[in-house]
Design an enzyme around this catalytic site. Sequence first.
Site, mmCIF file in Angstrom:
data_model
loop_
_atom_site.group_PDB
_atom_site.id
_atom_site.type_symbol
_atom_site.label_atom_id
_atom_site.label_comp_id
_atom_site.label_asym_id
_atom_site.label_seq_id
_atom_site.Cartn_x
_atom_site.Cartn_y
_atom_site.Cartn_z
ATOM 1 N N HIS A 258 -3.686 1.647 -7.627
ATOM 2 C CA HIS A 258 -2.867 0.459 -7.848
ATOM 3 C C HIS A 258 -3.373 -0.757 -7.086
ATOM 4 C CE1 HIS A 258 -0.080 4.045 -7.761
ATOM 5 N NE2 HIS A 258 0.033 3.640 -9.014
ATOM 6 N N HIS B 198 -1.835 -3.552 -4.776
ATOM 7 C CA HIS B 198 -0.619 -3.713 -3.985
ATOM 8 C C HIS B 198 -0.435 -5.169 -3.571
ATOM 9 C CE1 HIS B 198 0.835 0.511 -3.062
ATOM 10 N NE2 HIS B 198 -0.170 0.671 -3.911
ATOM 11 N N HIS C 275 3.576 -2.078 -4.895
ATOM 12 C CA HIS C 275 2.745 -2.508 -6.023
ATOM 13 C C HIS C 275 2.915 -4.004 -6.259
ATOM 14 C CE1 HIS C 275 2.783 1.712 -8.066
ATOM 15 N NE2 HIS C 275 2.350 1.750 -6.824
ATOM 16 N N HIS D 130 7.936 0.074 -12.990
ATOM 17 C CA HIS D 130 6.651 0.762 -12.897
ATOM 18 C C HIS D 130 6.359 1.497 -14.199
ATOM 19 C CE1 HIS D 130 3.351 3.081 -11.328
ATOM 20 N NE2 HIS D 130 3.961 4.198 -11.652
ATOM 21 N N HIS E 47 4.140 -3.243 -13.798
ATOM 22 C CA HIS E 47 3.688 -4.030 -12.649
ATOM 23 C C HIS E 47 2.269 -4.508 -12.959
ATOM 24 C CE1 HIS E 47 6.097 -1.088 -9.852
ATOM 25 N NE2 HIS E 47 6.903 -1.883 -10.536
ATOM 26 N N ASP F 74 -0.185 -1.836 -11.746
ATOM 27 C CA ASP F 74 -0.183 -0.472 -12.278
ATOM 28 C C ASP F 74 -1.480 -0.164 -13.028
ATOM 29 O OD1 ASP F 74 2.349 0.012 -11.275
ATOM 30 O OD2 ASP F 74 3.372 -0.355 -13.173
ATOM 31 N N HIS G 69 -4.016 6.763 -3.845
ATOM 32 C CA HIS G 69 -2.993 7.677 -3.339
ATOM 33 C C HIS G 69 -3.495 9.117 -3.341
ATOM 34 C CE1 HIS G 69 0.349 4.752 -3.185
ATOM 35 N NE2 HIS G 69 -0.360 4.137 -4.130
ATOM 36 N N ARG H 218 -0.993 7.196 0.975
ATOM 37 C CA ARG H 218 -2.133 6.313 0.699
ATOM 38 C C ARG H 218 -3.362 6.852 1.427
ATOM 39 N NH1 ARG H 218 1.180 0.574 0.851
ATOM 40 N NH2 ARG H 218 2.939 1.412 -0.306
#
Length: 190
Positions: free
Chosen positions: A85, A87, A103, A111, A120, A123, A160, A177
């Site tokens: 993603h 962020h 995000h 999401h 988002h 995403d 992630h 993360r």
Amino acid sequence: MKLLKNVFVALLLTVTAIGCAQQEAEETKKKEMAEPATKHSQAVAVVHATAGNEVSGTVTFTKKEKGVRVQADLSGLSEGKHGFHVHQYGDCRADDGTSAGGHYNPADNKHAGPDAESRHVGDMGNIEADADGNATIDYMDSTIELNGADSIIGRGVVLHGGADDLESQPSGAAGPRVGCGVVGIANTGM
């Protein structure tokens, strides 16, 4: 009397000209703020591991006619899918990557996956690592922007530990993360 009248007319014209110039300057400033003059064609994030992880690599974003091409070349991941993603913040100072915030979602959407009509901006779905921990991806994204008010430049890319289920709110339940990088303007002369 005629001199006084001429001075008055000259003063009135000067005040009117100054007022018009100020109004034009304000309108120009508003337009520049609404439409940033950036014309970036490529951005890059160099991803570094969070504490206890070994992730490294790059994610490149290239402006194309129909969107932004996203290309990633990463290593040091566990085998399988990993949430991937953009962020909110380009801040990877926290050992666990939490300083990058959530995000990037300027439109306050739910999401979803990278192909969803409403999602988002950040995403990007999942990236899949092979048995050696290497992962690559190359796709076109129609939501990500490199210019304008919703540009991803200066934001963070986060990897992630687990797969993004593309449904759970607000972030896809992708786990901790494991990698973080700041999206910067790429040196296109390289």
